[in-house]
Design a protein around this motif. Structure first.
Motif, PDB file in Angstrom:
ATOM      1  N   HIS A 124     -16.297  -8.757   8.688  1.00 14.83           N
ATOM      2  CA  HIS A 124     -16.901  -9.171  10.064  1.00 14.83           C
ATOM      3  C   HIS A 124     -15.508  -9.815  10.748  1.00 14.83           C
ATOM      4  CE1 HIS A 124     -18.851 -11.982  13.000  1.00 14.83           C
ATOM      5  NE2 HIS A 124     -19.621 -11.223  13.004  1.00 14.83           N
ATOM      6  N   PRO A 125     -15.493  -9.855  12.049  1.00 14.47           N
ATOM      7  CA  PRO A 125     -14.219 -10.401  12.666  1.00 14.47           C
ATOM      8  C   PRO A 125     -14.017 -11.876  12.255  1.00 14.47           C
ATOM      9  CG  PRO A 125     -15.587  -9.189  14.186  1.00 14.47           C
ATOM     10  CD  PRO A 125     -16.384  -8.802  13.110  1.00 14.47           C
ATOM     11  N   VAL A 126     -15.227 -12.595  12.016  1.00 15.13           N
ATOM     12  CA  VAL A 126     -15.063 -13.973  11.580  1.00 15.13           C
ATOM     13  C   VAL A 126     -14.318 -13.981  10.276  1.00 15.13           C
ATOM     14  CG1 VAL A 126     -16.066 -15.982  11.192  1.00 15.13           C
ATOM     15  CG2 VAL A 126     -17.048 -14.713  13.134  1.00 15.13           C
ATOM     16  N   THR A 127     -14.753 -13.147   9.551  1.00 14.61           N
ATOM     17  CA  THR A 127     -14.255 -13.028   7.885  1.00 14.61           C
ATOM     18  C   THR A 127     -12.701 -13.005   8.009  1.00 14.61           C
ATOM     19  OG1 THR A 127     -16.250 -12.363   7.300  1.00 14.61           O
ATOM     20  CG2 THR A 127     -14.475 -12.386   5.962  1.00 14.61           C
ATOM     21  N   LEU A 128     -12.253 -11.770   8.896  1.00 12.11           N
ATOM     22  CA  LEU A 128     -10.884 -11.339   9.002  1.00 12.11           C
ATOM     23  C   LEU A 128     -10.244 -12.615   9.586  1.00 12.11           C
ATOM     24  CD1 LEU A 128     -11.358  -7.750  10.348  1.00 12.11           C
ATOM     25  CD2 LEU A 128     -10.665  -8.655   8.351  1.00 12.11           C
ATOM     26  N   LEU A 129     -10.743 -13.141  10.445  1.00  8.52           N
ATOM     27  CA  LEU A 129      -9.924 -14.212  11.144  1.00  8.52           C
ATOM     28  C   LEU A 129      -9.907 -15.314  10.298  1.00  8.52           C
ATOM     29  CD1 LEU A 129      -8.364 -15.452  13.567  1.00  8.52           C
ATOM     30  CD2 LEU A 129     -10.376 -16.389  14.296  1.00  8.52           C
ATOM     31  N   ALA A 130     -10.823 -15.856   9.137  1.00  3.83           N
ATOM     32  CA  ALA A 130     -10.782 -16.818   8.452  1.00  3.83           C
ATOM     33  C   ALA A 130      -9.655 -16.487   7.374  1.00  3.83           C
ATOM     34  CB  ALA A 130     -12.093 -16.947   7.579  1.00  3.83           C
ATOM     35  N   ASP A 131      -9.623 -15.186   7.050  1.00  7.22           N
ATOM     36  CA  ASP A 131      -8.530 -14.653   6.000  1.00  7.22           C
ATOM     37  C   ASP A 131      -7.362 -14.702   6.592  1.00  7.22           C
ATOM     38  OD1 ASP A 131     -10.458 -14.008   4.180  1.00  7.22           O
ATOM     39  OD2 ASP A 131     -10.269 -11.958   4.393  1.00  7.22           O
ATOM     40  N   ARG A 132      -6.954 -14.449   8.121  1.00  5.43           N
ATOM     41  CA  ARG A 132      -5.901 -14.481   8.765  1.00  5.43           C
ATOM     42  C   ARG A 132      -5.281 -15.854   8.761  1.00  5.43           C
ATOM     43  NH1 ARG A 132      -5.267 -12.704  14.446  1.00  5.43           N
ATOM     44  NH2 ARG A 132      -3.147 -13.489  14.701  1.00  5.43           N
ATOM     45  N   LEU A 133      -6.254 -16.962   9.106  1.00  2.00           N
ATOM     46  CA  LEU A 133      -5.732 -18.359   9.370  1.00  2.00           C
ATOM     47  C   LEU A 133      -5.588 -18.769   7.811  1.00  2.00           C
ATOM     48  CD1 LEU A 133      -8.785 -19.404  11.508  1.00  2.00           C
ATOM     49  CD2 LEU A 133      -6.521 -18.883  12.074  1.00  2.00           C
ATOM     50  N   SER A 134      -5.963 -18.340   6.862  1.00  2.00           N
ATOM     51  CA  SER A 134      -5.773 -19.023   5.538  1.00  2.00           C
ATOM     52  C   SER A 134      -4.370 -18.401   5.086  1.00  2.00           C
ATOM     53  CB  SER A 134      -6.737 -18.149   4.596  1.00  2.00           C
ATOM     54  OG  SER A 134      -8.092 -18.859   4.673  1.00  2.00           O
ATOM     55  N   ILE A 353     -13.753 -21.412  13.040  1.00  2.00           N
ATOM     56  CA  ILE A 353     -13.303 -20.243  13.232  1.00  2.00           C
ATOM     57  C   ILE A 353     -13.774 -19.467  14.373  1.00  2.00           C
ATOM     58  CG2 ILE A 353     -12.980 -18.194  11.937  1.00  2.00           C
ATOM     59  CD1 ILE A 353     -12.848 -19.918   9.454  1.00  2.00           C
ATOM     60  N   GLU A 354     -15.278 -19.557  14.677  1.00  2.00           N
ATOM     61  CA  GLU A 354     -15.801 -18.715  15.780  1.00  2.00           C
ATOM     62  C   GLU A 354     -15.298 -19.345  16.992  1.00  2.00           C
ATOM     63  OE1 GLU A 354     -17.452 -20.346  13.260  1.00  2.00           O
ATOM     64  OE2 GLU A 354     -18.929 -18.922  12.427  1.00  2.00           O
ATOM     65  N   ARG A 355     -14.856 -20.547  17.182  1.00  2.00           N
ATOM     66  CA  ARG A 355     -14.333 -20.916  18.577  1.00  2.00           C
ATOM     67  C   ARG A 355     -12.834 -20.486  18.441  1.00  2.00           C
ATOM     68  NH1 ARG A 355     -17.679 -24.533  20.772  1.00  2.00           N
ATOM     69  NH2 ARG A 355     -18.937 -25.381  19.611  1.00  2.00           N
ATOM     70  N   ALA A 356     -12.304 -20.476  17.434  1.00  2.67           N
ATOM     71  CA  ALA A 356     -10.897 -19.569  17.416  1.00  2.67           C
ATOM     72  C   ALA A 356     -10.865 -18.326  17.995  1.00  2.67           C
ATOM     73  CB  ALA A 356     -10.045 -19.821  16.123  1.00  2.67           C
ATOM     74  N   LEU A 357     -11.950 -17.563  17.316  1.00  2.00           N
ATOM     75  CA  LEU A 357     -12.084 -16.182  17.580  1.00  2.00           C
ATOM     76  C   LEU A 357     -12.339 -16.190  19.127  1.00  2.00           C
ATOM     77  CD1 LEU A 357     -12.445 -13.309  16.174  1.00  2.00           C
ATOM     78  CD2 LEU A 357     -14.831 -13.986  16.339  1.00  2.00           C
ATOM     79  N   MET A 358     -13.192 -16.901  19.789  1.00  2.00           N
ATOM     80  CA  MET A 358     -13.709 -16.966  21.035  1.00  2.00           C
ATOM     81  C   MET A 358     -12.265 -17.203  22.067  1.00  2.00           C
ATOM     82  SD  MET A 358     -17.092 -18.884  21.111  1.00  2.00           S
ATOM     83  CE  MET A 358     -17.710 -18.723  22.986  1.00  2.00           C
ATOM     84  N   VAL A 359     -11.385 -18.212  21.523  1.00  2.00           N
ATOM     85  CA  VAL A 359     -10.359 -18.461  22.208  1.00  2.00           C
ATOM     86  C   VAL A 359      -9.411 -17.205  22.275  1.00  2.00           C
ATOM     87  CG1 VAL A 359      -8.246 -19.847  22.338  1.00  2.00           C
ATOM     88  CG2 VAL A 359     -10.721 -20.856  21.936  1.00  2.00           C
ATOM     89  N   GLY A 360      -9.159 -16.629  21.320  1.00  2.00           N
ATOM     90  CA  GLY A 360      -8.267 -15.744  21.064  1.00  2.00           C
ATOM     91  C   GLY A 360      -8.722 -14.210  21.876  1.00  2.00           C
ATOM     92  N   HIS A 361     -10.125 -14.004  21.865  1.00  2.00           N
ATOM     93  CA  HIS A 361     -10.427 -12.829  22.437  1.00  2.00           C
ATOM     94  C   HIS A 361     -11.354 -13.107  23.743  1.00  2.00           C
ATOM     95  CE1 HIS A 361      -9.461 -10.396  18.940  1.00  2.00           C
ATOM     96  NE2 HIS A 361      -9.451 -11.308  18.392  1.00  2.00           N
ATOM     97  N   ASP A 362     -11.254 -14.078  24.369  1.00  2.00           N
ATOM     98  CA  ASP A 362     -11.815 -14.337  25.589  1.00  2.00           C
ATOM     99  C   ASP A 362     -13.474 -14.102  25.488  1.00  2.00           C
ATOM    100  OD1 ASP A 362     -12.069 -15.281  28.023  1.00  2.00           O
ATOM    101  OD2 ASP A 362     -11.339 -13.456  29.068  1.00  2.00           O
ATOM    102  N   LEU A 363     -14.042 -14.636  24.448  1.00  2.00           N
ATOM    103  CA  LEU A 363     -15.579 -14.382  24.371  1.00  2.00           C
ATOM    104  C   LEU A 363     -16.276 -15.709  24.946  1.00  2.00           C
ATOM    105  CD1 LEU A 363     -15.830 -13.325  20.603  1.00  2.00           C
ATOM    106  CD2 LEU A 363     -15.813 -12.137  22.544  1.00  2.00           C
TER     107      LEU A 363
END
Ligand code: DAH
Length: 384
Positions: A124-134, A353-363
């Protein structure tokens, strides 16, 4: 078979007469020619070349002929049988070739057609972002730490300097799993014994700070991504189950300059170098001083704040986007974990993390992250 008979006239043995043999042969050849399939040919072979076929039966009559007549009759029947055998083999070969040709057409495989793909699934994109941030922090020497999602109240609150009657508990709508056994219950390690003893679904990843400080040697640099829970109604900006990532550093001589450096490195790694970050005072019980971290809007870079400029959806024309809470670890938290605050200091930060995803992808709607619609993941370029 008839008995030998000296006075026998070979021509008078009707089945061996030249006319009869050639009639049998013609009949046999016609049957072979008419066989339209290997099955039919098999039947023709049995009928005309088998043990009970007219030619075979005629051959059996040869012995009944006078000796001088046998050779000629034998040659005639043999010639007919050989001719029939050749015809059978030729027809057999033709029919087999036909069949092979048909199989080639009907069972043809077009190897150029695209195959059926079994979707392998994707993270999931959230999991991928969590991995990337880590990964960003692991590259800076941090270790990944994890903690339980059903957490002791003491770790989730008390040890983080949020005692039971502290108004800060109201900041987070907690989901309780087991109630506290009341005042006077045993505290956790290093805390006075009025601590809470209930179980909650952790409301943030900050309790992993406590677990890390209690179990890992100093100096300490950890990052902990994970799922958190709050009693929130689902709407465009809130999820009752969401992900945070927490960072914690405890070392000798750490200052806010180190905190700022870590945050800047993180923003550089996530959004590319060159975006400024800003810290403004905030309040969290477990950090003192505390701040909120904003980064320069990666879309308009502040241009939307100029008079008359186009509005920016991503930062709502603020020029800055709030991304995290942070601060210097409150000495009371260090003490709760048995760490000498005169020798060690620490900084911490936490972000959704979801918020970071939203910021990064304009969700604009956080619910998209939990709908389970694969088109959402595909929109992130994932092969599913
Ligand atoms: N735990 C906070 C929350 O969930 C976020 C946070 C703020 C974490 C400041 C930190 C910090 O580590 O220093 O709202």
């Amino acid at each position: 078979m008839s008995a030998p008979n000296k006075n026998y006239d070979p021509v008078a043995v009707s089945s061996l007469s030249p006319g009869e043999v050639s009639r049998m042969l013609d009949e046999a050849l016609a049957a072979v020619a008419q066989a339209g399939s290997l099955e039919e040919l098999r039947a023709a072979r049995i009928a005309h070349a088998g043990d009970r076929s007219p030619l075979a039966l005629a051959r059996a009559e040869i012995g009944a002929l006078p000796p001088e007549a046998r050779a000629e009759a034998g040659r005639r029947v043999s010639a007919a049988q050989t001719q029939l055998k050749d015809a059978l083999s030729r027809r057999q070969a033709e029919l087999e070739a036909d069949r092979d040709q048909r199989v080639l057409v009907t069972e043809a495989v077009d190897v150029t057609l695209p195959g059926d793909r079994t979707p392998p699934g994707a993270l999931h994109p959230v999991t991928l972002l969590a991995d990337r941030l880590s990964d960003v922090f692991v590259a800076m020497g941090y270790e990944v730490a994890e903690g339980p999602e059903v957490e002791a109240e003491w770790y989730n609150f008390d040890a983080l300097n949020i005692p039971p009657d502290h108004p800060a508990r109201e900041m987070q709508d907690t989901l309780f799993v087991a109630p506290s056994s009341g005042p006077g219950s045993a505290g956790g390690p290093g805390l006075p014994s009025q601590g809470s003893s209930g179980l909650v679904l952790r409301t943030h990843t900050s309790p992993v700070q406590i677990r890390s400080m209690l179990t890992r040697p100093l100096p300490l640099y950890v990052v902990s991504p994970g799922r958190c829970y709050r009693n929130e109604a689902l709407d465009a900006t809130h999820l009752p189950v969401f992900y945070q990532i927490e960072g914690l550093a405890v070392d000798e001589g750490l200052t806010m300059a180190d905190l700022r450096g870590a945050i800047q490195a993180f923003v550089d790694a996530m959004f590319g170098a060159g975006l400024r970050t800003r810290l403004r005072p905030d309040y969290f019980p477990f950090t003192e001083p505390s701040g909120d971290v904003s980064m320069e809007c990666h879309v308009c870079r502040g241009a939307s704040t100029d008079p008359g400029a186009d509005p920016c959806r991503v930062c709502r024309s603020q020029g800055w986007i709030e991304i995290a809470g942070c601060g210097m670890v409150n000495p009371r938290v260090l003490v709760a974990c048995g760490i000498d605050p005169d020798r060690y200091s620490g900084f911490a930060f936490g972000l959704g993390i979801e918020r970071a995803l939203m910021v990064g992808h304009d969700l604009t709607d956080i619910r998209e992250t939990v709908d389970g619609d694969v088109r959402f993941s595909r929109a992130f370029g994932m092969e599913i």
